[in-house]
Design a protein around this motif. Structure first.
Motif, PDB file in Angstrom:
ATOM      1  N   THR A   1      65.927  30.518  50.149  1.00  0.00           N
ATOM      2  CA  THR A   1      65.314  31.797  50.526  1.00  0.00           C
ATOM      3  C   THR A   1      64.446  31.657  51.769  1.00  0.00           C
ATOM      4  O   THR A   1      64.181  32.664  52.446  1.00  0.00           O
ATOM      5  CB  THR A   1      64.451  32.360  49.380  1.00  0.00           C
ATOM      6  OG1 THR A   1      63.555  31.348  48.910  1.00  0.00           O
ATOM      7  CG2 THR A   1      65.303  32.834  48.232  1.00  0.00           C
ATOM      8  N   ARG A   2      64.036  30.452  52.085  1.00  0.00           N
ATOM      9  CA  ARG A   2      63.269  30.256  53.317  1.00  0.00           C
ATOM     10  C   ARG A   2      64.151  30.491  54.533  1.00  0.00           C
ATOM     11  O   ARG A   2      63.716  31.082  55.507  1.00  0.00           O
ATOM     12  CB  ARG A   2      62.706  28.839  53.345  1.00  0.00           C
ATOM     13  CG  ARG A   2      61.639  28.586  52.298  1.00  0.00           C
ATOM     14  CD  ARG A   2      60.324  29.207  52.692  1.00  0.00           C
ATOM     15  NE  ARG A   2      60.092  28.944  54.088  1.00  0.00           N
ATOM     16  CZ  ARG A   2      59.890  27.732  54.599  1.00  0.00           C
ATOM     17  NH1 ARG A   2      59.852  26.676  53.820  1.00  0.00           N
ATOM     18  NH2 ARG A   2      59.706  27.592  55.889  1.00  0.00           N
ATOM     19  N   SER A   3      65.406  30.039  54.488  1.00  0.00           N
ATOM     20  CA  SER A   3      66.292  30.282  55.626  1.00  0.00           C
ATOM     21  C   SER A   3      67.703  29.780  55.404  1.00  0.00           C
ATOM     22  O   SER A   3      68.601  30.115  56.176  1.00  0.00           O
ATOM     23  CB  SER A   3      65.741  29.629  56.907  1.00  0.00           C
ATOM     24  OG  SER A   3      65.696  28.226  56.750  1.00  0.00           O
ATOM     25  N   GLY A   4      67.948  28.984  54.359  1.00  0.00           N
ATOM     26  CA  GLY A   4      69.240  28.327  54.200  1.00  0.00           C
ATOM     27  C   GLY A   4      70.394  29.270  53.952  1.00  0.00           C
ATOM     28  O   GLY A   4      71.460  29.144  54.539  1.00  0.00           O
ATOM     29  N   GLY A   5      70.202  30.228  53.020  1.00  0.00           N
ATOM     30  CA  GLY A   5      71.224  31.228  52.787  1.00  0.00           C
ATOM     31  C   GLY A   5      72.268  30.871  51.761  1.00  0.00           C
ATOM     32  O   GLY A   5      73.088  31.718  51.402  1.00  0.00           O
TER      33      GLY A   5
ATOM     34  N   SER B   1      69.498  18.958  54.787  1.00  0.00           N
ATOM     35  CA  SER B   1      70.026  19.434  56.064  1.00  0.00           C
ATOM     36  C   SER B   1      69.367  20.747  56.470  1.00  0.00           C
ATOM     37  O   SER B   1      69.008  20.938  57.637  1.00  0.00           O
ATOM     38  CB  SER B   1      71.538  19.599  55.962  1.00  0.00           C
ATOM     39  OG  SER B   1      72.095  20.044  57.178  1.00  0.00           O
ATOM     40  N   VAL B   2      69.202  21.654  55.522  1.00  0.00           N
ATOM     41  CA  VAL B   2      68.528  22.929  55.792  1.00  0.00           C
ATOM     42  C   VAL B   2      67.086  22.685  56.236  1.00  0.00           C
ATOM     43  O   VAL B   2      66.590  23.304  57.186  1.00  0.00           O
ATOM     44  CB  VAL B   2      68.562  23.834  54.548  1.00  0.00           C
ATOM     45  CG1 VAL B   2      67.605  25.018  54.701  1.00  0.00           C
ATOM     46  CG2 VAL B   2      69.979  24.335  54.304  1.00  0.00           C
ATOM     47  N   PHE B   3      66.405  21.757  55.560  1.00  0.00           N
ATOM     48  CA  PHE B   3      65.015  21.442  55.915  1.00  0.00           C
ATOM     49  C   PHE B   3      64.919  20.914  57.344  1.00  0.00           C
ATOM     50  O   PHE B   3      64.071  21.361  58.126  1.00  0.00           O
ATOM     51  CB  PHE B   3      64.454  20.419  54.937  1.00  0.00           C
ATOM     52  CG  PHE B   3      63.119  19.851  55.354  1.00  0.00           C
ATOM     53  CD1 PHE B   3      61.952  20.578  55.203  1.00  0.00           C
ATOM     54  CD2 PHE B   3      63.044  18.582  55.919  1.00  0.00           C
ATOM     55  CE1 PHE B   3      60.736  20.050  55.602  1.00  0.00           C
ATOM     56  CE2 PHE B   3      61.833  18.054  56.321  1.00  0.00           C
ATOM     57  CZ  PHE B   3      60.672  18.794  56.158  1.00  0.00           C
TER      58      PHE B   3
ATOM     59  N   SER C   1      74.677  24.307  57.032  1.00  0.00           N
ATOM     60  CA  SER C   1      73.367  23.974  56.452  1.00  0.00           C
ATOM     61  C   SER C   1      72.349  23.617  57.534  1.00  0.00           C
ATOM     62  O   SER C   1      71.219  24.124  57.516  1.00  0.00           O
ATOM     63  CB  SER C   1      73.508  22.818  55.458  1.00  0.00           C
ATOM     64  OG  SER C   1      74.084  21.680  56.071  1.00  0.00           O
ATOM     65  N   PHE C   2      72.745  22.778  58.505  1.00  0.00           N
ATOM     66  CA  PHE C   2      71.774  22.391  59.536  1.00  0.00           C
ATOM     67  C   PHE C   2      71.380  23.580  60.412  1.00  0.00           C
ATOM     68  O   PHE C   2      70.228  23.694  60.829  1.00  0.00           O
ATOM     69  CB  PHE C   2      72.342  21.273  60.410  1.00  0.00           C
ATOM     70  CG  PHE C   2      71.399  20.826  61.498  1.00  0.00           C
ATOM     71  CD1 PHE C   2      70.230  20.153  61.190  1.00  0.00           C
ATOM     72  CD2 PHE C   2      71.666  21.101  62.834  1.00  0.00           C
ATOM     73  CE1 PHE C   2      69.341  19.763  62.188  1.00  0.00           C
ATOM     74  CE2 PHE C   2      70.795  20.711  63.834  1.00  0.00           C
ATOM     75  CZ  PHE C   2      69.630  20.040  63.505  1.00  0.00           C
ATOM     76  N   THR C   3      72.331  24.460  60.686  1.00  0.00           N
ATOM     77  CA  THR C   3      72.005  25.651  61.478  1.00  0.00           C
ATOM     78  C   THR C   3      71.399  26.756  60.622  1.00  0.00           C
ATOM     79  O   THR C   3      71.095  27.834  61.128  1.00  0.00           O
ATOM     80  CB  THR C   3      73.256  26.204  62.181  1.00  0.00           C
ATOM     81  OG1 THR C   3      74.222  26.593  61.204  1.00  0.00           O
ATOM     82  CG2 THR C   3      73.855  25.175  63.120  1.00  0.00           C
TER      83      THR C   3
ATOM     84  N   GLY D   1      62.378  22.865  63.154  1.00  0.00           N
ATOM     85  CA  GLY D   1      62.312  23.129  64.595  1.00  0.00           C
ATOM     86  C   GLY D   1      62.543  21.878  65.422  1.00  0.00           C
ATOM     87  O   GLY D   1      62.109  20.777  65.071  1.00  0.00           O
ATOM     88  N   PHE D   2      63.217  22.069  66.558  1.00  0.00           N
ATOM     89  CA  PHE D   2      63.513  20.937  67.446  1.00  0.00           C
ATOM     90  C   PHE D   2      62.253  20.306  68.052  1.00  0.00           C
ATOM     91  O   PHE D   2      62.218  19.082  68.234  1.00  0.00           O
ATOM     92  CB  PHE D   2      64.475  21.376  68.545  1.00  0.00           C
ATOM     93  CG  PHE D   2      65.854  21.692  68.031  1.00  0.00           C
ATOM     94  CD1 PHE D   2      66.664  20.685  67.518  1.00  0.00           C
ATOM     95  CD2 PHE D   2      66.340  22.983  68.033  1.00  0.00           C
ATOM     96  CE1 PHE D   2      67.931  20.957  67.034  1.00  0.00           C
ATOM     97  CE2 PHE D   2      67.606  23.282  67.555  1.00  0.00           C
ATOM     98  CZ  PHE D   2      68.408  22.265  67.051  1.00  0.00           C
ATOM     99  N   PRO D   3      61.196  21.072  68.394  1.00  0.00           N
ATOM    100  CA  PRO D   3      59.980  20.394  68.871  1.00  0.00           C
ATOM    101  C   PRO D   3      59.376  19.452  67.839  1.00  0.00           C
ATOM    102  O   PRO D   3      58.844  18.392  68.191  1.00  0.00           O
ATOM    103  CB  PRO D   3      59.035  21.565  69.189  1.00  0.00           C
ATOM    104  CG  PRO D   3      59.940  22.708  69.494  1.00  0.00           C
ATOM    105  CD  PRO D   3      61.103  22.534  68.567  1.00  0.00           C
ATOM    106  N   VAL D   4      59.465  19.816  66.549  1.00  0.00           N
ATOM    107  CA  VAL D   4      58.955  18.940  65.498  1.00  0.00           C
ATOM    108  C   VAL D   4      59.834  17.703  65.379  1.00  0.00           C
ATOM    109  O   VAL D   4      59.329  16.575  65.253  1.00  0.00           O
ATOM    110  CB  VAL D   4      58.883  19.691  64.154  1.00  0.00           C
ATOM    111  CG1 VAL D   4      58.468  18.747  63.030  1.00  0.00           C
ATOM    112  CG2 VAL D   4      57.906  20.855  64.245  1.00  0.00           C
ATOM    113  N   ILE D   5      61.152  17.893  65.416  1.00  0.00           N
ATOM    114  CA  ILE D   5      62.062  16.740  65.375  1.00  0.00           C
ATOM    115  C   ILE D   5      61.808  15.812  66.555  1.00  0.00           C
ATOM    116  O   ILE D   5      61.824  14.583  66.425  1.00  0.00           O
ATOM    117  CB  ILE D   5      63.531  17.219  65.374  1.00  0.00           C
ATOM    118  CG1 ILE D   5      63.841  17.986  64.091  1.00  0.00           C
ATOM    119  CG2 ILE D   5      64.491  16.044  65.532  1.00  0.00           C
ATOM    120  CD1 ILE D   5      65.241  18.567  64.058  1.00  0.00           C
ATOM    121  N   TYR D   6      61.527  16.398  67.719  1.00  0.00           N
ATOM    122  CA  TYR D   6      61.250  15.607  68.917  1.00  0.00           C
ATOM    123  C   TYR D   6      60.014  14.735  68.728  1.00  0.00           C
ATOM    124  O   TYR D   6      60.025  13.534  69.030  1.00  0.00           O
ATOM    125  CB  TYR D   6      61.068  16.547  70.101  1.00  0.00           C
ATOM    126  CG  TYR D   6      60.552  15.885  71.362  1.00  0.00           C
ATOM    127  CD1 TYR D   6      61.369  15.048  72.113  1.00  0.00           C
ATOM    128  CD2 TYR D   6      59.253  16.119  71.799  1.00  0.00           C
ATOM    129  CE1 TYR D   6      60.894  14.443  73.266  1.00  0.00           C
ATOM    130  CE2 TYR D   6      58.777  15.521  72.943  1.00  0.00           C
ATOM    131  CZ  TYR D   6      59.599  14.684  73.677  1.00  0.00           C
ATOM    132  OH  TYR D   6      59.115  14.091  74.811  1.00  0.00           O
TER     133      TYR D   6
END
Length: 475
Positions: A305-309, A229-231, A200-202, A236-241
């Motif tokens: 559908t955005r990216s989680g799968g 987790s998907v969200f 989920s995180f990936t 993105g890591f820059p946003v998390i940073y």
């Protein structure tokens, strides 16, 4: 070399090392493609081993390669049954692969270098910067105000490592009770929870247990944790940073963070509304559910559908109109430098702002009190053009090979390009030739259209003159 001259392997290795160092600094984009391709080959070899399959047979090359590509590119599409085909060793290989692919190959390489040397040199910073900001991948000048500054790359790498470990660990802990309540015993729960956390995180979407999400389709806590987790993986890591440093001071967030979060929220709720409107009478998907379940499953489907799968409903039962909506959401994908794919939400935001500015007659594109320069707008247009071209060509080729309905082909191709992982069931039935085409599409989608374009144009020389201006008619 003369007959009496001894061969010196050390000199050959030195030349190879120098060539590799030149490649990493002059063209991080080509280095990224080389690293990803090498990882795919390594994992193809691992998944081809008899020990990787449940029946101890050698997995066919097409299936091993496709699974390795889908694993390293965190896609989630598969040509085999992930739960029954692979052995525990195969599942472990997939688990390691999605974490490597989710963090980014260059980011991982830089992290390992940082751990070994305890410092980050300029070359390592340039490599990592090319992975965390695609606009750096051409090797040319990049405005430092555009994203994380080069001097902050070391801090960003630590954020990548810590966020991956902490988020996946927390998600796994939260999922254990739900897995136990679904009837699994403790060993299975302790094995499945980290897998679902990583998938989920990936934003991969592999389900390695028999039945997938079916045992949890009415466990709203389990599905909500998966969505969260998907969200977190998709922003993105820059946003998390930035959020890790300025979570409670949104006024200090940079433009990239604001555009990513706002566009993500808009697409999330707009997609859910669209699925409710289009599927609430469809007995094959949401028509047999009550109002609350329909609303929740629409939100879950919009997020996936955005990216989680992941999927609770049968994708092949969706109306054609819903497949179009899903294809649009998948094509956009998640945030830049994230575990998600697609053209990225900031690309869509820049294009939408450009259209709005043109409609208002403004000479510049502005958002949140900032002006977006023209070079970023040109890159956004190029990303969409490259992405649409890749999807169109792959769809034509696969449709010609399979003669399958074009709607199913287009959906699965976009799912592969955007590294989403949802499927109408077509991918599992693809012949080898079509599977190879889709694997290449997945690779192009994960490496990134900007990186691909930069790799092709890396050797182009700077033009020292300008031609006379003439304006063609457009529109």
């Amino acid at each position: 070399m003369s007959p009496g001259t001894p061969f010196v392997p050390r000199a050959a290795w030195a030349r190879f090392g120098e060539a590799l160092r030149d490649l990493t600094t002059s063209s991080p984009s080509r280095f990224a493609i080389l690293v990803f391709a090498s990882l795919v080959l390594i994992f193809t070899g691992l998944l081809s081993l008899p020990i990787a399959s449940a029946d101890r047979s050698v997995t066919p090359l097409s299936d091993a390669l496709f699974t390795a590509m889908s694993t390293i590119c965190v896609t989630g599409l598969t040509t085999v049954d992930m739960a029954t085909h692979w052995s525990p060793f195969g599942h472990a290989v997939v688990f390691v692969g999605v974490n490597i692919g989710g963090m980014g190959a260059l980011t991982l390489a830089s992290l390992l270098g940082l751990i070994v040397s305890r410092k980050l040199g300029l070359r390592a910073k340039l490599i990592a910067a090319g992975d965390t900001n695609p606009l750096r991948s051409h090797g040319g000048p990049v405005h430092e105000s555009q994203t994380v500054r080069l001097g902050e790359v070391g801090q960003l790498l630590r954020t990548v490592a810590l966020s991956t470990v902490i988020i996946e660990g927390a998600v796994a802990v939260l999922l254990v009770p739900s897995i136990l309540m679904a009837g699994y015993d403790w060993p299975d729960a302790l094995w499945m929870a980290p897998q679902y956390a990583a998938m989920s995180f990936t934003n991969t979407g592999f389900t390695l247990n028999v039945g997938g999400l079916e045992p949890f389709q009415h466990d709203y806590f389990f599905l909500s944790v998966i969505m969260l987790s998907v969200f977190l993986g998709s922003i993105g890591f820059p946003v998390i940073y930035v959020l890790s440093k300025q979570l409670f001071t949104p006024r200090r967030w940079n433009l990239h963070v604001k555009l990513t979060l706002v566009t993500t929220a808009v697409l999330f709720f707009a997609g859910a509304v669209a699925f409710v409107a289009l599927e609430y009478l469809n007995p094959g998907t949401l028509g047999h559910r009550d109002a609350w379940d329909t609303t929740f499953q629409s939100l879950f489907l919009s997020a996936m559908t955005r990216s989680g799968g992941f999927s609770v409903v049968d994708i092949s039962e969706l109306h054609g109109s819903s497949m179009v909506v899903g294809s649009m959401l998948m094509f956009v994908g998640g945030g830049s430098a994230s575990t998600a794919g697609g053209i990225k939400v900031t690309t869509l935001a820049v294009l939408a702002l450009g259209v709005w500015s043109e409609a208002k007659g403004r000479t510049s594109v502005e958002a949140f009190g900032r002006r977006i320069p023209s070079d970023v707008q040109r890159v956004a247009v190029a990303v969409v053009a490259w992405g649409a071209t890749i999807v169109a060509l792959a769809t034509i080729v696969i449709a010609q090979i399979t003669q399958a309905p074009i709607a199913m082909v287009l959906f699965d191709v976009i799912s592969g390009f955007a590294t989403v992982g949802l499927s109408t069931g077509l991918t599992a039935e693809l012949p080898d030739s079509a599977a190879y085409v889709l694997a290449v599409t997945i690779f192009m989608g994960r490496v990134g259209t900007v990186t691909l374009a930069a790799a092709v144009a890396a050797t182009s020389s700077r033009q020292l003159y300008s031609l006379p201006v003439e304006r063609p008619i457009v529109g």
